[in-house]
Design a protein around this motif. Structure first.
Motif, PDB file in Angstrom:
ATOM      1  N   ASP A   1      35.921  44.749  16.038  1.00 21.18           N
ATOM      2  CA  ASP A   1      37.001  43.789  16.196  1.00 21.18           C
ATOM      3  C   ASP A   1      37.860  44.142  17.418  1.00 21.18           C
ATOM      4  N   ASN A   2      37.812  43.290  18.449  1.00 18.68           N
ATOM      5  CA  ASN A   2      38.627  43.489  19.666  1.00 18.68           C
ATOM      6  C   ASN A   2      38.587  44.918  20.209  1.00 18.68           C
ATOM      7  N   LEU A   3      37.378  45.413  20.335  1.00 20.26           N
ATOM      8  CA  LEU A   3      37.227  46.818  20.727  1.00 20.26           C
ATOM      9  C   LEU A   3      37.320  47.027  22.246  1.00 20.26           C
ATOM     10  N   THR A   4      38.166  47.962  22.616  1.00 21.26           N
ATOM     11  CA  THR A   4      38.253  48.376  24.024  1.00 21.26           C
ATOM     12  C   THR A   4      38.090  49.892  24.074  1.00 21.26           C
ATOM     13  N   TYR A   5      37.311  50.358  25.066  1.00 21.97           N
ATOM     14  CA  TYR A   5      37.174  51.807  25.231  1.00 21.97           C
ATOM     15  C   TYR A   5      37.330  52.163  26.709  1.00 21.97           C
TER      16      TYR A   5
ATOM     17  N   ILE B   1      34.321  49.350  27.681  1.00 21.83           N
ATOM     18  CA  ILE B   1      34.199  48.232  26.740  1.00 21.83           C
ATOM     19  C   ILE B   1      35.501  47.446  26.797  1.00 21.83           C
ATOM     20  N   ASP B   2      35.349  46.136  26.977  1.00 21.83           N
ATOM     21  CA  ASP B   2      36.517  45.314  27.250  1.00 21.83           C
ATOM     22  C   ASP B   2      36.686  44.230  26.179  1.00 21.83           C
ATOM     23  N   ASN B   3      37.417  44.552  25.145  1.00 23.11           N
ATOM     24  CA  ASN B   3      37.785  43.577  24.118  1.00 23.11           C
ATOM     25  C   ASN B   3      36.575  42.866  23.485  1.00 23.11           C
ATOM     26  N   VAL B   4      35.683  43.653  22.940  1.00 25.38           N
ATOM     27  CA  VAL B   4      34.463  43.106  22.340  1.00 25.38           C
ATOM     28  C   VAL B   4      34.620  42.946  20.831  1.00 25.38           C
ATOM     29  N   SER B   5      34.199  41.773  20.330  1.00 21.22           N
ATOM     30  CA  SER B   5      34.134  41.549  18.884  1.00 21.22           C
ATOM     31  C   SER B   5      32.727  41.093  18.542  1.00 21.22           C
ATOM     32  N   LEU B   6      32.152  41.660  17.517  1.00 25.60           N
ATOM     33  CA  LEU B   6      30.847  41.174  17.053  1.00 25.60           C
ATOM     34  C   LEU B   6      30.573  41.709  15.657  1.00 25.60           C
ATOM     35  N   GLU B   7      29.579  41.093  15.011  1.00 27.33           N
ATOM     36  CA  GLU B   7      29.251  41.500  13.657  1.00 27.33           C
ATOM     37  C   GLU B   7      27.739  41.591  13.513  1.00 27.33           C
TER      38      GLU B   7
ATOM     39  N   SER C   1      41.529  50.732  21.642  1.00 28.74           N
ATOM     40  CA  SER C   1      42.176  49.759  20.764  1.00 28.74           C
ATOM     41  C   SER C   1      41.094  48.951  20.061  1.00 28.74           C
ATOM     42  N   GLY C   2      41.454  48.362  18.954  1.00 31.51           N
ATOM     43  CA  GLY C   2      40.483  47.613  18.154  1.00 31.51           C
ATOM     44  C   GLY C   2      39.973  48.447  16.989  1.00 31.51           C
ATOM     45  N   ASN C   3      39.121  47.816  16.158  1.00 35.04           N
ATOM     46  CA  ASN C   3      38.657  48.486  14.941  1.00 35.04           C
ATOM     47  C   ASN C   3      37.151  48.385  14.757  1.00 35.04           C
TER      48      ASN C   3
END
Ligand code: ADP
Length: 272
Positions: free
Chosen positions: A6-10, A23-29, A61-63
């Motif tokens: 969820d909204n992952l940034t690294y 990693i720039d604000n990635v969301s996926l399932e 940031s993100g989960n």
């Protein structure tokens, strides 16, 4: 076992002159039982992303949720997550170090503190699943071919019975035959064990024909996430990201552009 990002940034080397947003604000399932290809040019962020799937890296940031549990929430020990989400690194054979194939595959389950009988069962099963025979048990991993070494490394992760298996460039450095063999084997184990498999590659050609879904990464972002056929429609955009589509798809699309009616992706081409 499902994985949700969820909204992952690294960011590597954050707050230094070498800062790099990988990693720039990635969301996926990724749902349980899926067979997914994670594709992108070198440096697009694939390895960084998968290291979040089992908690090896912590997001800036993100989960990250595994089975709907936030893995950094401390409710669940990360050690448990790492056994359930098995990661086979690039060139995994560099991490083989035991005297025999059997001992190498037994390393993970032994560290899990399992009973000897259970370890034995798992080791034999895993070696068989990756297509190696009993005659390899007592061999030194160093006597084996490149492709066989890689199978031993994969067996070592499988012996921990992961629910999700992530393979980072499993075909890197193998010849075309070795590549096909290992991909066939991975595809078989997805079918037979029903586990979620995430295949990381910079090659559509290699992965496109095996997986059910392709996630394309570019500069730390997800550009496409769809079934292979739909992703392949974006030939020009993919090429600008340094990615080619399988030759057969390319040919079909060229024919379509020239006014041919392509009725079936693989077998029939007729003049419109
Ligand atoms: P891929 O797996 O798609 O080749 P990576 O996740 O390895 O991509 O890299 C994404 C970006 O992060 C690249 O720009 C890479 O140079 C950078 N990067 C990767 N690892 C590190 C690191 N340990 N320190 C600094 N930058 C890194």
């Amino acid at each position: 076992m499902s994985i949700k990002i969820d909204n992952l940034t690294y960011i590597y080397s954050q707050n230094t002159p070498f800062e790099k947003k990988a990693i720039d604000n990635v969301s996926l399932e990724i749902e349980e039982g899926e067979f997914v290809g994670l594709i992108g040019h070198t440096g697009s962020g694939k390895s960084t992303l998968i290291q979040h799937f089992n908690g090896l890296l912590k997001p800036a940031s993100g989960n990250v949720y595994v089975n709907n549990i936030d893995i950094h929430s401390k409710e669940k020990p990360l050690r448990e997550i790492r056994q359930k989400v098995g990661l086979v690194f690039q060139y995994p054979e560099h991490q083989l170090f035991e005297m025999s194939v059997y001992k190498d595959v037994a390393f993970g389950p032994t560290n899990m503190g399992l009973e000897k009988e259970e370890i034995d069962k798992r080791v034999k099963e895993a070696i068989s699943i990756v297509g190696l025979g009993e005659e390899t048990y007592e061999k030194s991993p160093f006597e084996l071919s490149g492709g066989q070494k890689r199978r031993v490394a994969i067996a070592g992760v499988l012996a921990m019975k992961p629910d999700v298996l992530i393979l980072d460039e499993p075909t890197a450095g193998l010849d075309p035959r070795g590549r096909d063999e290992i991909l066939d084997e991975i595809s078989k184990l997805h079918e037979e064990l029903g586990i979620t498999v995430i295949l990381v590659s910079h090659s559509m050609e290699d992965v496109g024909k095996y997986v059910e879904r392709i996630i394309v990464m570019d500069e730390g972002k997800v550009r496409y996430d769809d079934i292979p056929k739909k992703v392949f429609n974006h030939i020009e955009e993919l090429e600008s990201m340094g990615l080619g589509v399988p030759q057969v798809t390319y040919l079909m699309q060229e024919l379509k552009k020239k006014g041919f009616l392509v009725t079936n992706e693989v077998t029939t081409i007729q003049e419109a």
